[in-house]
Design a protein around this motif. Sequence first.
Motif, PDB file in Angstrom:
ATOM      1  N   SER A 165       0.939  -1.478  -0.040  1.00 50.93           N
ATOM      2  CA  SER A 165       0.083  -0.156   0.215  1.00 50.93           C
ATOM      3  C   SER A 165       0.663   1.184   0.050  1.00 50.93           C
ATOM      4  N   ARG A 196      -2.905   1.097  15.358  1.00 50.47           N
ATOM      5  CA  ARG A 196      -3.018   0.990  13.981  1.00 50.47           C
ATOM      6  C   ARG A 196      -2.451   2.297  13.241  1.00 50.47           C
ATOM      7  N   THR A 210      -0.086   6.055   8.655  1.00 48.33           N
ATOM      8  CA  THR A 210      -1.094   5.306   8.279  1.00 48.33           C
ATOM      9  C   THR A 210      -1.980   5.253   9.627  1.00 48.33           C
ATOM     10  N   ASP A 212      -4.694   3.147   9.678  1.00 48.83           N
ATOM     11  CA  ASP A 212      -5.411   1.726   9.541  1.00 48.83           C
ATOM     12  C   ASP A 212      -4.484   0.502   9.755  1.00 48.83           C
ATOM     13  N   ALA A 215      -2.773  -0.213   5.786  1.00 51.85           N
ATOM     14  CA  ALA A 215      -4.018  -0.312   4.548  1.00 51.85           C
ATOM     15  C   ALA A 215      -3.944   0.737   3.692  1.00 51.85           C
ATOM     16  N   THR A 216      -3.873   1.932   4.013  1.00 50.07           N
ATOM     17  CA  THR A 216      -3.598   3.344   3.518  1.00 50.07           C
ATOM     18  C   THR A 216      -2.634   3.966   4.113  1.00 50.07           C
TER      19      THR A 216
END
Length: 392
Positions: A165, A196, A210, A212, A215-216
């Motif tokens: 990502s 996270r 990030t 998350d 994830a992003t």
Amino acid sequence: MNDDRLIVGTRKGLFVFESDEADPHRWKQTAIHFIGEPVTSALADPRDGTLYAALNLGHFGVKLHRMPAGASEWEPCASPVYPPQPEAELAAAEAASATEASAGANAQDGPQTNAPAAEPLWSLEQIWTLEPGGADEPGTLWAGTIPGGLFRSDDRGESWTLMRSLWDRPERREWGGGGYDHAGIHSVLVDPRDSRHVTIGVSSGGVWQTFDSGATWRPTSKGMQADYMPPERREEENAQDPHRVAQCLSAPDKLWTQHHCAIFRSIDGGLHWTRIEAQPSNFGFAVAVHPHDPDTAWFVPAVKDACRIPVDGRFVVTRTRDGGRTFESFSEGLPSGLAYDLVYRHGLAIDATGTRLAMGSTTGGLWTSNDGGESWRELSAHLPPIYHVSFA
């Protein structure tokens, strides 16, 4: 956390020092591991006491080892592995390299021999930093590497996953080397309130975050200024060269960065940064932040670019206790004459109390301070060049 050990990674081994129970101001060397081998990063995991060591063995590649708490022998771990580089991208890189080499060979004052084809950038060159995941993530590790890939392990280093990502972001192709040929991730900060949320520093690619677990990602370098860029690009978030990013553990929204061009501070979790001018120099590599006082931070200034030596040959440590409005300079116990020590990104550390610091230099000097950096005691003047210092 007692912080009664010093873990020192050097060009020729990993050295361990322990504090004297009778006199905590005194330290003694108790072990050396991987003698003669470059230890680029080390981690004493505060969650379970496991010690990790990353080695760069040149032709033999990058190796990772761990020693569980209470054990006396090292065991090998898996090293991060990049996936194969796509054929189209590799062909384009090789074509670009051939074009540049041809242009150089045909230039009147340029080289008269062609350069070799571009090497694939999808290969591990060095583990630059190892960091533990959050307290609620047992076994999770983060590895920042050269050429700019971030890896995660959830099994204590048995396997690693590249954060595609981040790696696949188009901005990554614009990252440049910050002292090495390729970009590198040297700072990984896990928010102690939310595992996270992870912040990274890239030389040269700015600060990224990030929220998350990877994830992003998004760049968060707003306010930083790259004086080496053309005026119209100096504030581009992706063009920044933070040398080291550090946070206050008890106030993790307060971050400090020793940038190539200045010191920067953020009070909103790294979303915005304010430039701070310091004397005797704005340039350096290392920064340490007090774990309980976000206004207090330490730096090791130097002359930038071609010189990269202490200003006027005077080796000092600077400290601010008011958020960067003023700085104090300390040299008691450090070399008193002309000195040319440089302190790398991971060569300055502070313990959990905020009173003891340790510092290692490129000339093999190792010092500790028990009074917030105001005076220093030399542990050794003859270690190999030091890459990493941390309390454990």
